[in-house]
Write an enzyme that holds these catalytic residues in place. Structure first.
Site, mmCIF file in Angstrom:
data_model
loop_
_atom_site.group_PDB
_atom_site.id
_atom_site.type_symbol
_atom_site.label_atom_id
_atom_site.label_comp_id
_atom_site.label_asym_id
_atom_site.label_seq_id
_atom_site.Cartn_x
_atom_site.Cartn_y
_atom_site.Cartn_z
ATOM 1 N N PHE A 1 0.848 -1.176 0.000
ATOM 2 C CA PHE A 1 0.000 0.000 0.000
ATOM 3 C C PHE A 1 0.891 1.235 0.000
ATOM 4 C CE2 PHE A 1 -4.511 1.034 0.649
ATOM 5 C CZ PHE A 1 -5.081 -0.162 0.280
ATOM 6 N N ASP B 1 -21.017 15.445 11.859
ATOM 7 C CA ASP B 1 -21.939 15.884 12.921
ATOM 8 C C ASP B 1 -21.233 16.044 14.272
ATOM 9 O OD1 ASP B 1 -23.998 15.679 11.012
ATOM 10 O OD2 ASP B 1 -24.318 13.565 11.496
ATOM 11 N N GLN C 1 -7.636 14.808 3.434
ATOM 12 C CA GLN C 1 -7.036 13.868 2.483
ATOM 13 C C GLN C 1 -7.891 13.745 1.225
ATOM 14 O OE1 GLN C 1 -6.379 9.310 3.151
ATOM 15 N NE2 GLN C 1 -4.416 10.358 3.087
ATOM 16 N N HIS D 1 -8.195 11.419 -1.877
ATOM 17 C CA HIS D 1 -7.747 10.110 -2.343
ATOM 18 C C HIS D 1 -7.479 10.199 -3.840
ATOM 19 C CE1 HIS D 1 -7.698 5.841 -3.232
ATOM 20 N NE2 HIS D 1 -7.737 5.570 -1.946
ATOM 21 N N LEU E 1 -14.956 5.536 -4.357
ATOM 22 C CA LEU E 1 -13.603 5.052 -4.103
ATOM 23 C C LEU E 1 -13.205 3.880 -4.993
ATOM 24 C CD1 LEU E 1 -11.098 5.187 -2.208
ATOM 25 C CD2 LEU E 1 -12.279 3.543 -0.755
ATOM 26 N N GLU F 1 -6.854 1.980 -3.141
ATOM 27 C CA GLU F 1 -5.414 2.043 -3.375
ATOM 28 C C GLU F 1 -4.832 0.645 -3.604
ATOM 29 O OE1 GLU F 1 -3.576 4.856 -0.756
ATOM 30 O OE2 GLU F 1 -1.770 3.648 -0.637
ATOM 31 N N ARG G 1 -0.693 9.290 -0.380
ATOM 32 C CA ARG G 1 -1.830 9.862 -1.103
ATOM 33 C C ARG G 1 -1.678 11.354 -1.389
ATOM 34 N NH1 ARG G 1 -6.521 6.469 2.136
ATOM 35 N NH2 ARG G 1 -6.043 4.506 1.094
ATOM 36 N N HIS H 1 -11.661 12.452 0.914
ATOM 37 C CA HIS H 1 -11.730 11.102 1.432
ATOM 38 C C HIS H 1 -11.697 11.016 2.952
ATOM 39 C CE1 HIS H 1 -11.310 6.786 1.243
ATOM 40 N NE2 HIS H 1 -10.131 6.789 1.823
ATOM 41 N N GLU I 1 -12.251 8.270 13.006
ATOM 42 C CA GLU I 1 -11.988 9.436 12.161
ATOM 43 C C GLU I 1 -12.407 10.738 12.841
ATOM 44 O OE1 GLU I 1 -13.365 8.990 8.171
ATOM 45 O OE2 GLU I 1 -12.714 10.984 7.553
ATOM 46 N N ARG J 1 -2.534 10.854 6.212
ATOM 47 C CA ARG J 1 -2.695 9.474 6.668
ATOM 48 C C ARG J 1 -2.256 8.501 5.584
ATOM 49 N NH1 ARG J 1 -6.392 5.604 5.685
ATOM 50 N NH2 ARG J 1 -7.997 6.930 4.779
#
Lengths: 574, 233
Positions: free
Chosen positions: A121, A216, A235, A237, A247, A250, A281, A347, A378, A389
């Protein structure tokens, strides 16, 4: 209009049922703590389900990997903004998380000898991603949901949180929520409350995120006068399906996919000669956008190609079946035969609600814990990801921090008292809903959302500058001023999607100012935050975390130092 | 291009009975049924209710009946639906909350009955339990289920008897019973080896046809029936 009120008590309350929330709920249930989870969707609809590529852990099945290397890659990937004490804990716990999830029955992909398989990755120097084809998030989320069923966790599904109950003595004692299905206010009174409310991708036009990812939790926290950390780091992506943002994992590049520009060139050789498509990324997304901006998109347009054809049909079908299906369904493109048109897509939020390494929320962003309040996943900022990240570190963080935070909550509730809910909090929440159900405005939620999308995408995107950001801050504030004027067409209490969209739009507007103002304030480039007018990283002035508060006059800032233990900042090259 | 949608509307606390409302909207090439519903909700009628989240075929929120078939709205390209009026209704067989929003609780309660979780009695190894790719292949497809409910609510046996566990719950039972690592097979098989379980499946194949993830559910129920008959546990 009569609005019914219902009261619930529990020791622990988990808001959000993605990977972080469910893992925390499970830790609490295992400790014998009475736990309620609430979510605006059924748990298996949470956005974690969309995660595809894998979960990072240095189990070393496919290489000579080590936790030291995982730590180093994460620190470098974060552009040195990640807190190294948190990262060190994280990479060690990550290994435990993988085996623990396997013990719960996750169907990880395997090597011929039956051990867990791993693949490459971006930004990871070893094949470190543990995976289940390209639907890793799905199997992880479903497995945690199954375990929560087994442990009889109490689920309140389809509830929308209107207010975080922060008492005057500084203690959090639950939330007030709206029952989406039937209407009515539900007061959830708890000793410990966890926000595992996910990310904010829906502030942008092109995003990989679910409709539900409206940040929220961030806005609920900002409204109570608490700070948010590092929200300017967004980020993008590198591979979202063209125009849709959906998406494309990756893992497609991890398995060997190429990125190709309009001239048929593997352009990453000019940006990251060593790592090529497997650079982190932020680097790849900027490279793509540069190609597009300089006219080297496909046919000069605003997309490029992800080419998988050379991987062959068998590998694509076995390792990347979901993305093949998505490309075929949404773009009519079969990756076995044709390259996939892609573009960067919003992303992930690196920042969030500031917490300790145990998930305790910091009321001053630095050292002061808010009793009874926790955040994970997150929505939280520990900070493990710093300014950027690495792929597969987020599912890992969600589960690992979910577990750690759940354990911290279990410890806390054993010695804490249940603090009552002030009437004022309930009255405020009720007034909030009444304003929409009884009032009349003139602007529809989607109109404000569309205007926000234009601002955030055009002015707070991959490349940023002083003029655009100054304007963005002003424009977002103008939109925010229109909140009292939002018109909800549906006046019913039963599954009122219009009401929900109004509340979500409001949340988007509240935190978006913090992203834009934070980006304007940070006059340097670091990780995913790139200022064309300040293109260099500036460690002398900006090797620090941003803490941001909302005030009527605008966003107020403070800072805290980055925790640096093993690795001093150096030039970041791939 | 303009397209007509005939959409089921019902708010049980307000409307005496369900009705259909027609909407004609301009659609763009590449739109899914979900795109159309969003457009109607945003620009035409804010009172319309339906569920949606991921819009990428994985969360299972937006299963509904489209031109008489259970499908995911986010997966269904409008151009595949011919040229006539497109009829949109809630999944059948479940109580209606509002419009396309049905109460999924009965569906999830059935799921809970089959012990839908990994069971292990022997001590676990420190690291992973071994499972070969071939062993994993047995359950790979079944584990792809997104719990959208399209299968169970397309099954005439379920319509006739809501106590029937239904294909989704049986598929979940399969996913664990055929997992080489799991040790709860016998107790699960006892639960589903029942008139309201395995034996209410008459291989009508509606579930398999409805599954948006193309899982051959009937095939797996058949395998469970064979297992029950041969009593291999």
């Amino acid at each position: 209009m009569q609005i019914e009120k219902y009261y619930h008590k529990s020791d622990a309350l988990v808001v959000g049922t993605g990977l972080a929330g469910l893992r925390a709920a499970l830790a609490l249930a295992d400790a014998g703590i009475d736990t309620i989870t609430i979510s605006k969707v059924y748990p298996t609809r949470s956005h974690s389900v969309s995660a595809q590529g894998g979960i990072a852990a240095a189990i070393g099945h496919a290489s000579d990997d080590s936790t030291e290397l995982h730590m180093w890659d994460t620190v470098k990937g974060s552009d040195y903004l990640g807190d190294q004490d948190a990262i060190e804990m994280f990479v060690n716990e990550a290994i435990k998380t993988v085996y623990e999830m396997e013990h719960m029955g996750v169907v990880f992909s395997r090597m011929p000898d039956g051990r867990i398989a791993q693949r490459r990755f971006g930004g990871h120097s070893r094949p470190r991603a543990v995976y289940a084809a390209d639907y890793t998030g799905h199997v992880l989320l479903h497995t945690l949901f199954e375990q929560c069923i087994k442990k009889k966790v109490r689920f309140f599904n389809e509830f929308f949180v209107l207010k975080l109950i922060l008492r005057e003595d500084g203690v959090v004692s639950g939330v007030v929520a709206w029952d989406i299905r039937n209407g009515g206010l539900h007061i959830f009174n708890a000793k410990a409350t966890l926000f595992a409310t996910g990310g904010f991708g829906r502030a942008f036009k092109i995003t990989s995120n679910s409709f539900t990812n409206t940040g929220d939790g961030l806005s609920l926290v900002l409204r109570e006068g608490l700070p948010i950390e590092d929200l300017e780091f967004v980020q993008f992506h590198p591979t979202g399906l063209y125009r849709l943002g959906i998406l494309v994992s990756e893992a497609a590049r991890g398995e060997g996919g190429y990125l190709i520009n309009g001239k048929g060139e593997r352009f990453m050789k000019r940006y990251a000669p060593e790592k090529m498509e497997l650079a982190p990324r932020d680097v790849v997304a900027r490279a793509e956008q540069t190609e597009i901006n300089e006219g080297r998109g496909i046919d000069g347009k605003d997309y490029i190609y992800l080419d998988l054809r050379h991987l062959g049909a068998e590998k694509i079908k076995e390792r990347l079946p979901q993305i093949r299906e998505l490309a075929m369904n949404f773009l009519g493109v079969d990756p076995i035969k044709e390259p996939i048109p892609i573009q960067p897509t919003a992303h992930y939020q690196m920042g969030g609600i500031p917490t300790t390494k145990r998930g305790e929320v910091l009321g001053d962003g630095k050292s002061q814990v808010v009793p009874g309040f926790y955040a994970a996943g997150e929505a939280a900022c520990v900070s493990i990801h710093g300014a950027n990240r690495l792929g597969t570190n987020s599912q890992q963080e969600a589960i690992t921090m979910g577990r750690i935070t759940g354990l911290a909550m279990a410890e806390f509730v054993k010695k804490a008292d249940l603090m009552p809910v002030p009437d004022k909090a309930v009255e405020e929440a009720e007034a909030h809903v009444r304003r929409y159900l009884e009032g009349k405005g003139s602007v529809r939620p989607f109109e404000l959302r569309e205007r926000l999308h234009e601002i955030m995408t055009n002015k707070v995107g991959i490349f940023r500058n002083e003029r655009d950001l100054t304007e963005a801050v002003r424009q977002v504030r103008e939109l925010e001023a229109e909140i009292p004027n939002i018109h909800v067409e549906d006046k019913g209490v039963r599954f009122n999607l219009d009401l929900q969209e109004a509340l979500e739009t409001e949340n988007l507007l509240v935190f978006s100012e913090v992203i834009a103002a934070g980006a304007l304030n940070r006059r340097e480039s670091r990780g995913a935050h790139y200022r064309v007018d300040y293109p260099k990283r500036d460690d002398e002035n900006w090797l620090k975390h941003t803490l941001a508060w909302k005030t009527p006059e605008g966003v107020k800032f403070d800072y805290k130092p980055v925790v640096i233990t093993k690795y001093q900042p150096q030039e970041r090259k791939y | 291009m303009k397209r007509k949608f005939r959409i089921f509307r019902y708010q049980p606390d307000k409307d005496k009975k369900p009705y259909y409302k027609e909407y004609e909207i301009e659609i763009e090439d590449g739109w899914t049924v979900l795109d159309a519903l969003n457009h109607i909700h945003w620009y035409v009628d804010g009172t319309l209710a339906y569920r949606r989240a991921c819009r990428s075929e994985i969360c299972g929120s937006c299963a509904m009946r489209i031109n008489g078939k259970n499908r995911l709205a986010c997966k269904t390209q409008i151009k595949t639906l011919g040229s006539g009026t497109i009829k949109i209704e809630p999944l059948p067989g479940l109580p209606i909350i509002k419009d396309m929003v049905v109460d999924m609780d009965p569906f999830f309660r059935n799921l809970e009955k089959v012990k839908p979780y990994f069971i292990k009695y022997s001590p676990l190894p420190e690291e992973e339990q071994l499972q070969t790719p071939e062993e994993r292949d047995l359950i790979n497809e079944a584990a792809m289920c997104i719990l959208c409910g399209a299968c169970t609510t397309s099954c005439p046996s379920f319509w006739a008897n809501p106590d029937y566990l239904g294909p989704a719950a049986l598929l979940k039972a399969y996913r664990f019973i055929f997992d080489s690592r799991d040790e709860g097979g016998k107790e699960r098989l006892e639960i589903i080896n029942d008139r309201n379980g395995l034996w209410r499946c008459h291989a009508i194949f509606n579930c398999t046809e409805a599954c948006p993830k193309n899982i051959n559910i009937t095939h797996y129920i058949k395998k469970l029936q064979n297992l029950a008959v041969n009593n291999q546990f």
